[in-house]
Enzyme design. Sequence first.
Site, PDB file in Angstrom:
ATOM      1  NE  ARG A   1      -2.000  -1.213   3.867  1.00 24.68           N
ATOM      2  CZ  ARG A   1      -2.023  -0.375   4.986  1.00 24.68           C
ATOM      3  NH1 ARG A   1      -2.359   0.874   4.844  1.00 24.68           N
ATOM      4  NH2 ARG A   1      -1.458  -0.863   5.982  1.00 24.68           N
TER       5      ARG A   1
ATOM      6  CB  VAL B   1       9.628  -5.997   8.929  1.00 23.34           C
ATOM      7  CG1 VAL B   1       9.599  -5.669   7.325  1.00 23.34           C
ATOM      8  CG2 VAL B   1       8.928  -4.826   9.443  1.00 23.34           C
TER       9      VAL B   1
ATOM     10  CG  ASN C   1       7.725   1.667   2.447  1.00 28.04           C
ATOM     11  OD1 ASN C   1       7.584   3.006   2.499  1.00 28.04           O
ATOM     12  ND2 ASN C   1       6.731   0.801   2.407  1.00 28.04           N
TER      13      ASN C   1
ATOM     14  CE1 TYR D   1       6.346   6.798  11.737  1.00 26.98           C
ATOM     15  CE2 TYR D   1       6.457   9.097  11.705  1.00 26.98           C
ATOM     16  CZ  TYR D   1       6.434   7.936  11.185  1.00 26.98           C
ATOM     17  OH  TYR D   1       6.428   7.918   9.648  1.00 26.98           O
TER      18      TYR D   1
ATOM     19  CB  ALA E   1      12.386   8.181  19.446  1.00 27.46           C
TER      20      ALA E   1
ATOM     21  CE  LYS F   1       9.288   5.844  10.254  1.00 27.40           C
ATOM     22  NZ  LYS F   1       9.424   5.061   8.761  1.00 27.40           N
TER      23      LYS F   1
END
Length: 244
Positions: A12, A61, A87, A152, A154, A156
């Site tokens: 998606r 993952v 991704n 999120y 942290a 990234k």
Amino acid sequence: MKKTAFVTGGSRGIGRAIVRRLAAEGCAVGIDYLQAREQAEALAAELRVQGHEALAVRGDVSDRGAVTAAIRLVEAEFGPVEVLVNNAGIAEQRQFQDISQDFWRHIFGVNVDGAYHTIQAVLPHMLHEKRGCIVNISSIWGQRGASCETAYSASKAALIGLTRSLAMELAPSGIRVNCVAPGVIRTDMVEVLGEETLSDLARETPMGRLGTPEEIAAAVAFFAGEGASFVTGQVLTADGGFIL
Ligand code: NDP
């Protein structure tokens, strides 16, 4: 020469656009998904009709064994992975004091451990061949702060650290590691924010609009292509000027 690419979260949104773009660039593509089986298989079928090679494979993952098995399935079909795109990602807003250990671990398990697992799965072959390309999808929220998005943000930011350090470590082996940091891109992930917030975010963006998945796929294609043969350890922010 045909390359095998593996895109996590390819079913998606941004991942799907990356899959389509890499296929158009001539890659045989492994489309990793978690839940959206129908969408991943429809995408693979669409690409095969167009004459490309594509295979949809389920692989969480955050589960090292599962995602490694998914990579091996793709490699059995198309040959060793030479382009890996990390991704797959998850986001959820929560105030910091309400973040449980499970929530924190879940965000990091997918967003950070996911990349650790996939990179280790493809690295032995890349090291042997002294060739390969890894692209991690971070976020502008990994570059600047985001209220109620600490886990999120942290996670990234961790991907940016991973990208830079691994790029230094692998450069002598001919393997390039880069990162794309998207701004606000119109996908399922941001739909939860609601139209009003999305309009505000578009207004806050100097280019006056949200980005498209295809615009992020173009940045990934740059890193994956020959035009980036001397580029490693970089973060390409594609955000319409949002964090300038
Ligand atoms: P979506 O929510 O639209 O899609 C997420 C994708 O990740 C889906 O394909 C989903 O698979 C997959 N996924 C989620 N968890 C797992 C898992 N455990 N294992 C394997 N796959 C998983 O997100 P976007 O397309 O918007 O985001 C893609 C990436 O871009 C993410 O890393 C996100 O953080 C990043 N990003 C997005 C921005 C945006 O504004 N949209 C901005 C900045 C960065 P399935 O559907 O099969 O469950």
